[in-house]
Design an enzyme around this catalytic site. Sequence first.
Site, PDB file in Angstrom:
ATOM      1  CG  ASP A 147       1.884   0.753  -8.415  1.00 53.88           C
ATOM      2  OD1 ASP A 147       1.993   1.579  -7.344  1.00 53.88           O
ATOM      3  OD2 ASP A 147       1.050   0.703  -9.335  1.00 53.88           O
TER       4      ASP A 147
ATOM      5  CG  HIS B 171       2.041   4.573  -9.534  1.00 50.60           C
ATOM      6  ND1 HIS B 171       0.932   3.775 -10.025  1.00 50.60           N
ATOM      7  CD2 HIS B 171       1.683   5.817 -10.073  1.00 50.60           C
ATOM      8  CE1 HIS B 171       0.125   4.474 -10.440  1.00 50.60           C
ATOM      9  NE2 HIS B 171       0.427   5.670 -10.626  1.00 50.60           N
TER      10      HIS B 171
ATOM     11  CB  SER C  64      -2.009   6.905 -12.497  1.00 55.23           C
ATOM     12  OG  SER C  64      -1.895   7.365 -11.059  1.00 55.23           O
TER      13      SER C  64
END
Length: 351
Positions: free
Chosen positions: A299, A328, A146
């Site tokens: 995601d 995610h 991320s």
Amino acid sequence: MNLQSPHLTIEMTQEIFYCQEALLLESGESIPEFQLSFTTQGQLNANKDNVIWVLHALTGDANPHEWWSGLIGEDKFFDPSKYFIVCANFLGSCYGSTQPLSNNPKSGDPYYYDFPNITTRDIAAGLDKLRIHLGLEKINTVIGGSLGGQVGLEWAVSLGDKLENAIIVASNAKASPWIIGFNETQRMAIESDSSWGKPHPEAGKKGLETARAIGMLSYRHPMTFLQNQSETEEKRDDFKISSYLRYQGLKLANRFNALSYWILSKAMDSHDIGRRRGGTPVALSKIKCKVLSIGVDTDILFTSEESRYISKHVPKGTYREISSIYGHDAFLIEYEQLQYILKSFYLENNG
């Protein structure tokens, strides 16, 4: 690799790095001095080529053995009996590093809303100051997911030959309008809090609860909520998903602060590896290390296509995919798949 017995408990060391030099930011502003909270586990081997540098996500800290417990720790893939594992809390975050609640050396008072906007490139530059302080000429692997993946990609460009492998999980080369839009709605929620704008450590706390609830909708896939939050009885109100999101919002607001959330979400929005480098493909083509880009098939925040894009444009790129209902957040959950992917990558690319 060092010869410590895997049966001995390997202690984690937590320290503070104080940098007395000003950090010049992309914006042209500078932070006159700063500190980073960081942890280390394991020891450098004789060749000093066993450094694993872990990068946390938006609200993470410098304790990867806790939030990536299936990947980092004794008898795990990144075992401190073999590796020297470093993780630093990012500039702007509220777990021991310089952030909006820190005192501004120029005034002696907390920065609050005067803390400058920082980018993923600025965060990487701060980490590099720590690397130099630790005397690490080479890093075997930088790994992050991320926001941590965004920072890792930026750092891979500037590290050049000093980095052997970059593992970029559920991330991208440039923040998409979709991500920026989600972050903006969360900041709007913080702004709507009547305490926002006041010089107080808990300013925006209620708004942060709402912001986190919004964020949770993007971190998971609809199938996750269908599986875990569906009702077993007929209802008109008091739904499980409502309680779940309120709980997640409260939990974050009690451990994080709205000002750091604001700064780091802005940093995520700023991410553009091609800025002032001739564009994204050109910047990616300059990365010298081997890059493993890992996407998640469900995601909806950092799409798998964005991960594929990274591997396609770096000279030594590999793409692998996690299959999961968790969206995610799968990069923090699907340990078995991650370990299998990592093992294959190291066998194929590092002998």
